[in-house]
Motif scaffolding. Structure first.
Motif, mmCIF file in Angstrom:
data_model
loop_
_atom_site.group_PDB
_atom_site.id
_atom_site.type_symbol
_atom_site.label_atom_id
_atom_site.label_comp_id
_atom_site.label_asym_id
_atom_site.label_seq_id
_atom_site.Cartn_x
_atom_site.Cartn_y
_atom_site.Cartn_z
ATOM 1 N N UNK B 23 57.247 29.836 28.108
ATOM 2 C CA UNK B 23 57.318 30.735 27.307
ATOM 3 C C UNK B 23 58.583 31.257 27.283
ATOM 4 N N UNK B 31 63.310 33.101 29.552
ATOM 5 C CA UNK B 31 62.343 32.727 29.446
ATOM 6 C C UNK B 31 61.408 32.715 30.972
ATOM 7 N N UNK B 32 60.284 32.582 30.645
ATOM 8 C CA UNK B 32 59.737 32.650 31.693
ATOM 9 C C UNK B 32 59.211 30.849 32.222
ATOM 10 N N UNK B 33 59.332 31.147 33.072
ATOM 11 C CA UNK B 33 59.302 29.581 33.648
ATOM 12 C C UNK B 33 58.056 29.706 34.226
ATOM 13 N N UNK B 34 56.673 29.363 33.518
ATOM 14 C CA UNK B 34 55.544 29.465 34.070
ATOM 15 C C UNK B 34 54.769 28.371 34.894
ATOM 16 N N UNK B 35 53.655 27.959 35.965
ATOM 17 C CA UNK B 35 54.093 27.823 37.414
ATOM 18 C C UNK B 35 54.255 25.999 36.377
ATOM 19 N N UNK B 36 53.771 25.729 36.084
ATOM 20 C CA UNK B 36 54.163 23.942 35.709
ATOM 21 C C UNK B 36 55.509 24.094 35.820
ATOM 22 N N UNK B 38 57.734 25.941 36.777
ATOM 23 C CA UNK B 38 58.540 26.554 38.294
ATOM 24 C C UNK B 38 58.384 25.665 39.223
ATOM 25 N N UNK B 39 57.251 24.509 39.482
ATOM 26 C CA UNK B 39 57.036 24.042 40.293
ATOM 27 C C UNK B 39 58.243 22.883 41.141
#
Ligand SMILES: [Zn+2]
Ligand SMILES: [Zn+2]
Lengths: 478, 478
Positions: B23, B31-36, B38-39
């Motif tokens: 996001x 940006x934000x690295x969301x869990x999907x 970041x994994x």
């Protein structure tokens, strides 16, 4: 190396340098985590991360820079952190219109994002953790325990109701206890912080508290129930099953590289570090002994044992440097390696090796054919023994018989006079902030936490003598 | 979702949002690295970190803030990075005497520390890697590929001589190739950057270069031989065996979260992401089909297969949401999960499941008793096929027959007219900077690298027609 009894904090600083864990950085209050120190952190990370994932959390990464306006949205939060913040004011040759803080913690930016991600009860719970660097520019710094920049994990969760959020808060506190006791072999008290010691913006803060060998406390991990405070500050609302728009209930919880410092201050001794097997980068060091002219056969046998241990998953190293065995023994004891194997021509003739343990100093001969199993068992025994030893030390320096401020002062004075530790004191507390701060001012003992399961319940306030509402640990703290 | 052929960069931005990878953050270019998302990074980290450690490197952590004076010590370095730096100028309410940069890379602070750690040949080599956030404030940003803050690893090593340092530079480049090809299934060209494209302060920069589906290039990893430039800037000297005081030779090498973006742009299609099995957070998605009133037996059978796959180490999920199978098929294809298992009452009657692969769209029936082995084999096949497919695409869009600037311009014009890709062009280069920049100005094709192993050797410079010293990949690039 300064002995612990002479000057504990000098002993600490000497030890961490000598064991090559860290170095001072060119920026005030910052340190370099050298490989030997960083690997301790990697093993803590692995132990934590595994448990976070097993309980349904996932990792994410949020930006480090936080606009100044974000801090204003939760009143207590801004008051708590504002004094410690570094600010970016210029970027790529231009002045910024709004200053950007280096994050001291990420509730604000995460609250902002959650307000966009959460719309319905179907989006809940949100269970996210972040591994990151954070900044708190404090006046006095101690390597690992309190530095301007440090490494940590911060969990941030959002729930549909208070009950679930409170369960999460407790679950994470228990995970912290488990890792700190079972991996770092540090016994802790789980309990609740008093209101004055709460995280800035929390409804309730819970902690695990550990006693160092100088009798002082370290807050080794915290877990916060934030209620709907951040939800209100950042408008994190969801449409519930009953079609009502509601604020979420959030939690946050964190542990940091201060766990490295705690581990050192709990287990170290005048020989240097003592590292619990589960966290030790090296678990077994193998050192050849005996006359150098018979070295070849010794090295061959060592290799055999080395690979057998390695295949069994033991983290083993050999030290073949041209130094005396005695010098090497000291060196690896100083570095805190839990098990040393000595092997010489005579040992080989007897099909034996000598195995020495760092925690007790004991040495035993072990049949070579049985060496792997014996070492594995020994590592388990050392892990258990280190926790037991630390617990015995803690309990021996925890005082539950002190009932008034006068008695507390006398206790502290006597300890100073005798050169013993003041340790921790379990006291009653009426719940009044004034009593808490009076104890602090007059003794410099602060409340650590209100343990869930205190050794005894205290009836009267240690300060005013009125009926105690809580039984509290008091001590000096890092 | 915008089709790739219509607007590739819109397709990319749509896809990464829809697949919930990231996001936008409240700070420009972050940006934000969301869990999907970041994994994906966590799995890249694991693959890299394992290989770094196997080759003797250890992780450490250096401070993020770098005093301004440090940048002055290596002239080219300061010129390269100064324009992109964010500066901390105020801390805890006070103006700093010297500005502190948020690191764009850590050669300077690490050089400073190495000068204190290295004294003798016995201290060498120093083999350290760091996982960290870094900052480069660039004008135009693209999520994952180019952001103001990003995550990366940076290796920094110091050696007694040039030969060893050059070996290290090549070793790390090969590790990058291996991870990027074997884990991310992205084919790359290993080669040397031209002098104008070198890292600021390097003697030689080497890269792996990958082709995206729009024909543009991404520099997916770089490895630098720094000679003694930083050693001289930071006085990193050692006493060699011959009793001479010498400067060390250093290297640095890095890969970043831009690998996530590359993976998406290499494998994605109009259905969304396509993630290679070795990197995919979810490898298999199980979806029940058939009439809902027969769901119970289906779910029981699914559970059986689910746990059998899980026990075999497969990352499997089930989707039991109340949506149609068709909706779920699209959803998980969009998320790029490599294998889908469909199971309904009729399948159970036949003791079968339907297995669909994301890469080819093929569906086959598989005997339930053989499902685990079949799925494991299929995941391997998909991994191989995705690399082969990407390599075939790359080679089909690589042009080796172009010998002059006119031909290059004609090639680009024709591609634009036909709505095909300009792709990459292999050209000769005389080694003159002017030729390189003329090609760039007139075609916006830049030199990617001088491949170690080009498909053909080119004789004449693509620009001036003189004898070629090098055979070079030219293309548009991210
Ligand atoms: Zn009181
Ligand atoms: Zn030319």
């Amino acid at each position: 190396m300064t002995p612990q009894s002479e000057n504990f904090s000098r002993w600490y600083l000497d030890t961490i340098r000598k064991a090559d864990l860290m170095d001072y950085a060119p920026v005030r209050g910052c340190i370099v985590f050298k490989p030997e120190g960083y690997e301790l952190w990697e093993r803590i990370q692995q132990a934590m991360d595994k448990r976070f994932k097993e309980t349904g959390h996932r990792n994410a990464y949020f930006p480090m820079l936080i606009p100044e306006s974000f801090f204003q949205k939760e009143k207590e939060h801004v008051e708590g952190f504002n004094p410690e913040l570094p600010w970016v004011t210029e970027v790529a040759g231009e002045k910024l219109e709004e200053r950007l803080a280096l994050r001291p913690t990420s509730e604000t930016v995460i609250g902002h994002m959650y307000s966009q991600w959460i719309n319905s009860y179907r989006d809940l719970p949100v269970l996210i953790n972040q591994w990151a660097n954070v900044f708190r520019w404090e006046k006095r710094t101690t390597p690992f325990l309190r530095t301007s920049e440090f490494l940590w994990q911060e969990g941030h969760t959002a729930h549909a109701n208070e009950e679930e959020a409170r369960q999460e808060t407790m679950q994470m506190l228990e995970i912290y206890r488990e890792v700190v006791e079972e991996v770092l072999a540090i016994p802790v008290w789980k309990g609740q912080k008093t209101p004055s010691e709460r995280f800035a913006g929390a409804v309730d803060t819970y902690s695990i508290e550990a006693m160092m060998k100088d009798g002082k406390a370290v807050q080794a991990g915290t877990s916060h129930y934030l209620g709907d405070k951040f939800a209100k500050g950042f408008e994190i609302k969801f449409l519930d099953r009953d079609n009502q728009l509601k604020y979420v209930h959030t939690t946050s919880w964190g542990t940091s590289t201060r766990l490295i410092g705690s581990m050192i201050m709990v287990h170290g001794d005048d020989k240097g570090l003592a590292v619990p097997p589960r966290i030790s980068p090296t678990q077994v060091i193998m050192i050849p002994v005996g006359p150098p002219n018979k070295r070849q056969a010794v090295i061959e046998k060592m290799d055999e044992i080395f690979f057998a241990l390695k295949d069994a998953g033991v983290r083993v190293k050999t030290d073949l440097r041209e130094e005396t065995p005695g010098w090497k023994f000291n060196e690896w004891e100083m570095r805190g390696v839990p098990v040393r194997i000595e092997i010489g021509p005579r040992d080989i003739a007897n099909n034996q090796v000598v195995v020495a343990r760092r925690d007790t100093g004991e040495k035993v001969s072990v049949d070579i054919d049985n060496a792997v199993a014996a070492v594995q068992q020994l590592l388990e025994d050392i892990q258990v023994n280190m926790l037991n030893k630390a617990r015995a030390f803690r309990d021996a320096n925890s005082h539950t018989h002190i009932n008034s401020l006068e008695e507390l002062k006398a206790h502290i004075a006597k300890a100073e006079q005798d050169g013993t530790l003041g340790g921790w004191v379990l006291g009653g507390w009426c719940g009044n902030d004034d009593c808490e701060s009076k104890v602090k001012e007059e003794t410099s003992f602060t409340t650590r936490n209100i343990p869930f399961d205190p050794p005894v319940e205290k009836d009267t306030c240690i300060c005013c003598g009125q009926k105690a509402e809580h039984t509290v640990w008091f001590s000096r703290a890092y």
